[in-house]
Design a protein around this motif. Structure first.
Motif, PDB file in Angstrom:
ATOM      1  N   VAL A 334       0.840  -1.204   0.000  1.00  0.00           N
ATOM      2  CA  VAL A 334       0.000   0.000   0.000  1.00  0.00           C
ATOM      3  C   VAL A 334       0.875   1.253   0.000  1.00  0.00           C
ATOM      4  CG1 VAL A 334      -1.657   1.329   1.357  1.00  0.00           C
ATOM      5  CG2 VAL A 334      -1.950  -1.136   1.104  1.00  0.00           C
ATOM      6  N   GLU A 335       1.923   1.238   0.831  1.00  0.00           N
ATOM      7  CA  GLU A 335       2.828   2.377   0.892  1.00  0.00           C
ATOM      8  C   GLU A 335       3.521   2.602  -0.448  1.00  0.00           C
ATOM      9  OE1 GLU A 335       4.906   5.600   2.613  1.00  0.00           O
ATOM     10  OE2 GLU A 335       3.109   4.495   3.199  1.00  0.00           O
ATOM     11  N   GLN A 337       2.376   1.695  -3.392  1.00  0.00           N
ATOM     12  CA  GLN A 337       1.399   2.229  -4.344  1.00  0.00           C
ATOM     13  C   GLN A 337       1.136   3.712  -4.094  1.00  0.00           C
ATOM     14  OE1 GLN A 337      -2.013  -0.276  -3.901  1.00  0.00           O
ATOM     15  NE2 GLN A 337      -1.169  -1.949  -5.133  1.00  0.00           N
ATOM     16  N   ARG A 338       1.080   4.101  -2.802  1.00  0.00           N
ATOM     17  CA  ARG A 338       0.880   5.519  -2.494  1.00  0.00           C
ATOM     18  C   ARG A 338       2.044   6.357  -3.014  1.00  0.00           C
ATOM     19  NH1 ARG A 338       2.373   9.212   1.051  1.00  0.00           N
ATOM     20  NH2 ARG A 338       3.780   7.790   2.150  1.00  0.00           N
ATOM     21  N   ARG A 341       1.839   6.693  -6.718  1.00  0.00           N
ATOM     22  CA  ARG A 341       0.856   7.690  -7.131  1.00  0.00           C
ATOM     23  C   ARG A 341       1.388   9.103  -6.924  1.00  0.00           C
ATOM     24  NH1 ARG A 341      -2.859   4.125  -4.791  1.00  0.00           N
ATOM     25  NH2 ARG A 341      -2.903   5.316  -2.849  1.00  0.00           N
ATOM     26  N   GLU A 342       2.036   9.324  -5.762  1.00  0.00           N
ATOM     27  CA  GLU A 342       2.631  10.632  -5.516  1.00  0.00           C
ATOM     28  C   GLU A 342       3.693  10.960  -6.563  1.00  0.00           C
ATOM     29  OE1 GLU A 342       4.168  10.799  -1.605  1.00  0.00           O
ATOM     30  OE2 GLU A 342       2.207  10.792  -0.613  1.00  0.00           O
ATOM     31  N   LEU A 502      -3.402  13.298  -2.562  1.00  0.00           N
ATOM     32  CA  LEU A 502      -2.330  12.351  -2.291  1.00  0.00           C
ATOM     33  C   LEU A 502      -2.623  11.465  -1.095  1.00  0.00           C
ATOM     34  CD1 LEU A 502       0.781  14.635  -2.824  1.00  0.00           C
ATOM     35  CD2 LEU A 502      -0.398  13.178  -4.474  1.00  0.00           C
ATOM     36  N   SER A 503      -3.662  11.733  -0.365  1.00  0.00           N
ATOM     37  CA  SER A 503      -3.954  10.935   0.822  1.00  0.00           C
ATOM     38  C   SER A 503      -4.517   9.589   0.436  1.00  0.00           C
ATOM     39  CB  SER A 503      -4.955  11.687   1.698  1.00  0.00           C
ATOM     40  OG  SER A 503      -6.195  11.806   1.025  1.00  0.00           O
ATOM     41  N   PHE A 504      -4.304   8.605   1.330  1.00  0.00           N
ATOM     42  CA  PHE A 504      -4.797   7.248   1.054  1.00  0.00           C
ATOM     43  C   PHE A 504      -5.147   6.581   2.371  1.00  0.00           C
ATOM     44  CE2 PHE A 504      -4.408   2.736   0.263  1.00  0.00           C
ATOM     45  CZ  PHE A 504      -5.102   2.612  -0.928  1.00  0.00           C
ATOM     46  N   ASP A 505      -6.302   5.957   2.419  1.00  0.00           N
ATOM     47  CA  ASP A 505      -6.741   5.255   3.619  1.00  0.00           C
ATOM     48  C   ASP A 505      -6.547   3.770   3.446  1.00  0.00           C
ATOM     49  OD1 ASP A 505      -7.507   7.618   4.792  1.00  0.00           O
ATOM     50  OD2 ASP A 505      -9.508   7.555   3.874  1.00  0.00           O
ATOM     51  N   ASP A 510      -8.683  -2.579   0.266  1.00  0.00           N
ATOM     52  CA  ASP A 510      -7.297  -2.717  -0.183  1.00  0.00           C
ATOM     53  C   ASP A 510      -6.779  -4.112   0.106  1.00  0.00           C
ATOM     54  OD1 ASP A 510      -6.843   0.603   0.957  1.00  0.00           O
ATOM     55  OD2 ASP A 510      -7.066  -0.078  -1.114  1.00  0.00           O
TER      56      ASP A 510
END
Length: 591
Positions: A334-335, A337-338, A341-342, A502-505, A510
């Motif tokens: 997840v990190e 992927q975040r 995206r950033e 840019l935020s992601f939960d 997920d």
């Protein structure tokens, strides 16, 4: 002399036991550790201290090895350290190494530190040629080792020569081909560039997945003799016991899986193995020394225990470790992927910024060109005005001269009556004067026309100047300047981004999606294996023409023969174990 030395060693041992502590140095694959230990410590106390220091929980793969005379031994966990045959000089040096290897690294190795230690140890064994590795596999493994150290390939950073100081290939492979270091680096870099997007842990795992299929991976070899006195090699690994000819460590002559072995024991130098099949004969062999038999028995017991453990339900500790590892991998995924995206949004914003800068520079260039055109028009208009003024003055001067010529002609007519001769002369002069006046009149008319044309050009130049000024005003009104200090809200709406974007939960959806991705990876496993084989074949084809056949070792020749016959480590093991245990024992005794 010998008795003096023995007495000295006994004295040193006595002094060490009388002291309360002793010093040890633990050599790992990355660094050395030093500890002060209590005299009463057992091997397990020291081993646990090392594992805690490294943060290692999968302790069952590892051990503390030390050198003794011309062989090696592993520290026993249930005996005091100083009661074993450890080196006498302090600090006592132990090597923290993998003692047992997994059957499948991807399924069994849970912790990242465990995987990293295996990666370093296997890599060293391949480079030291303790594990035979074909050239094409060596190049591919080297590319994964480079990725694990340098991360994603970046041509701006990883320029030619950046691997010049790295040891990536076995010397045997380098000497086997007529290739320069630059040529090897080029091929390694080409493979390295294809691994983009992998983390260090993923690159190390890919390395282990390729290495575990090598014939000598995880095998401990011992020189033995059967009943007939034939020199043979005994191989002990995670799958079972294997019998080799001394000059061929790649292809065993017969194999005995751990699930077919009931009991293992030794008496002095004789080793006895009892098959599970009671109809089969017990087979025996002799080793060179009693100490070697102890080492063989240790490896057999440990590998057999792990073999059976893999086929049982995982213990609670292992289940917890695997659950934690899955959660950690999911969190990292997840990190990652975040961050991707950033990175993507940042790259898009940078591309938009560069496009705006390019457009601004283009508009500035157009404005500059329009200014230059306007300046040239003004200069041309001034020049034409100056020429028109000069032509007008010249026309006035010619008109004055024409008037003077007319006056002179009248004067001549008046004086012509004074005489016939003078009249004739005067007529001649008058005719000449008329011709001069006519020429002057024509010249005056021509100059007047030229002045008129210059006035017309001046009007056109001023009109062109006016149009250039209007165009400059139009370009200036369209130009947009974006300075580095502009506020974020002044950016175009299509390239702006905020923290909300840019935020992601981390949600359950997920985790479900990650689970689906993991299932998809399992389905694609066979296809990836096929791709890996095709990649190895392609590498082999590329460098085959540069091979020096006369430098091939006996293991290289055997490996090539096995490849031509389609024989692999696992297929040969399955083929050998299809035979009955009785027939394999009989075959071993007849070797």
């Amino acid at each position: 002399m010998a008795s003096t030395f023995a007495a000295k060693m006994g004295f040193n041992s006595l002094m060490r036991k009388q002291a309360k502590t002793f010093n040890v140095r633990i050599s790992t694959m990355e660094s050395d550790l030093e500890f002060s230990c209590e005299v009463k410590w057992k091997g397990k106390d020291l081993f646990d201290l090392v594992c805690r220091t490294l943060g290692l929980r999968e302790t069952w793969f590892f051990g503390l090895r030390y050198n003794i005379k011309d062989t090696v031994a592993w520290l026993k966990m249930d005996k005091k350290v100083l009661d074993q045959e450890v080196p006498k000089e302090e600090p006592i040096t132990f090597h923290f190494l993998a003692k047992f290897y997994p059957e499948n690294a991807e399924e069994e190795l849970v912790q990242d530190i465990t995987q990293h230690l295996f990666f370093l140890q296997v890599k060293k064994k391949i480079l030291d040629e303790e594990i035979h590795c074909p050239p094409e596999a060596s190049v591919l493994l080297a590319s994964y080792a480079v990725h694990a150290e340098y991360g994603d390939y970046d041509p701006a950073v990883h320029k030619p020569g950046f691997l010049a100081e790295e040891e990536l290939l076995p010397k045997r492979v380098i000497n086997l081909y007529q290739m320069t270091p630059e040529m090897w680096e080029e091929r390694i870099t080409a493979c390295y560039a294809e691994h983009r997007g992998r983390t260090r842990d993923e690159a190390e795992m890919e390395y282990l997945k390729i290495a575990q299929d090598l014939d000598m991976y995880g095998v401990n070899y011992f020189l033995i003799r059967n009943k007939k006195g034939t020199d043979l090699l005994l191989g002990v690994d995670a799958l079972g016991l294997h019998i080799y000819e001394p000059d061929n460590k790649l292809t065993p002559k017969c194999s005995f899986p751990w699930n077919e072995i009931r009991n293992i024991s030794y008496s002095d130098k004789e080793f006895t193995i009892k098959p599970l099949d009671k109809k089969a004969n017990v087979f025996k062999f002799n080793s060179s020394r009693l100490r070697v038999n102890k080492l063989i028995l240790q490896l057999c017991i440990g590998n057999h225990d792990l073999f059976m453990r893999r086929r049982r339900v995982d213990s609670l500790e292992v289940q917890q470790m695997k659950a934690q590892a899955r959660e950690e991998r999911a969190r990292k995924q997840v990190e990652r992927q975040r961050l991707q995206r950033e990175k993507q949004l940042r790259e898009e914003a940078e591309r938009a910024r560069d496009e705006l800068k390019r457009r601004l520079i283009q508009l500035q260039d157009e404005a500059h060109m329009a200014n230059e055109a306007l300046l040239r028009s003004e200069q041309t208009a001034d020049l034409l005005a100056e020429k028109a003024q000069i032509a007008e003055e010249e026309a006035k001067l010619l008109a004055q001269k024409a008037a003077e010529a007319e006056t002179e002609m009248q004067r001549i007519k008046v004086t012509a009556i004074r005489g016939q001769e003078e009249r004739r002369l005067m007529e001649q002069k008058m005719l000449e004067a008329k011709m001069v006046a006519l020429k002057m009149a024509e010249e005056s008319e021509r100059r007047a026309k030229e002045a008129e044309q210059l006035k017309q050009d001046l009007l056109e130049a001023r009109d062109s100047e006016r149009r250039a000024k209007n165009k400059l005003l139009e370009i200036t009104s369209k130009a947009v300047y974006v300075s580095p200090g502009l506020a974020p809200d002044s950016m175009p709406q299509d390239v702006s981004f905020s923290r909300e974007n840019l935020s992601f939960d981390f949600k359950d959806t997920d985790m479900k999606r990650l689970s689906m991705e993991i299932e998809k990876e399992k389905v694609e496993y066979m296809e990836k294996s096929k791709h890996l084989q095709e990649q190895l074949n392609e590498l082999k084809t590329e460098i085959e023409s540069l091979k020096l056949k006369e430098r091939e070792t006996s293991l290289d020749i055997i490996h090539n023969q096995n490849t031509e016959q389609g024989t692999s480590k696992h297929s040969n093991f399955k083929k050998l174990t299809l035979q009955s245990t009785k027939s394999r024992v009989a075959f071993f005794e007849e070797l």
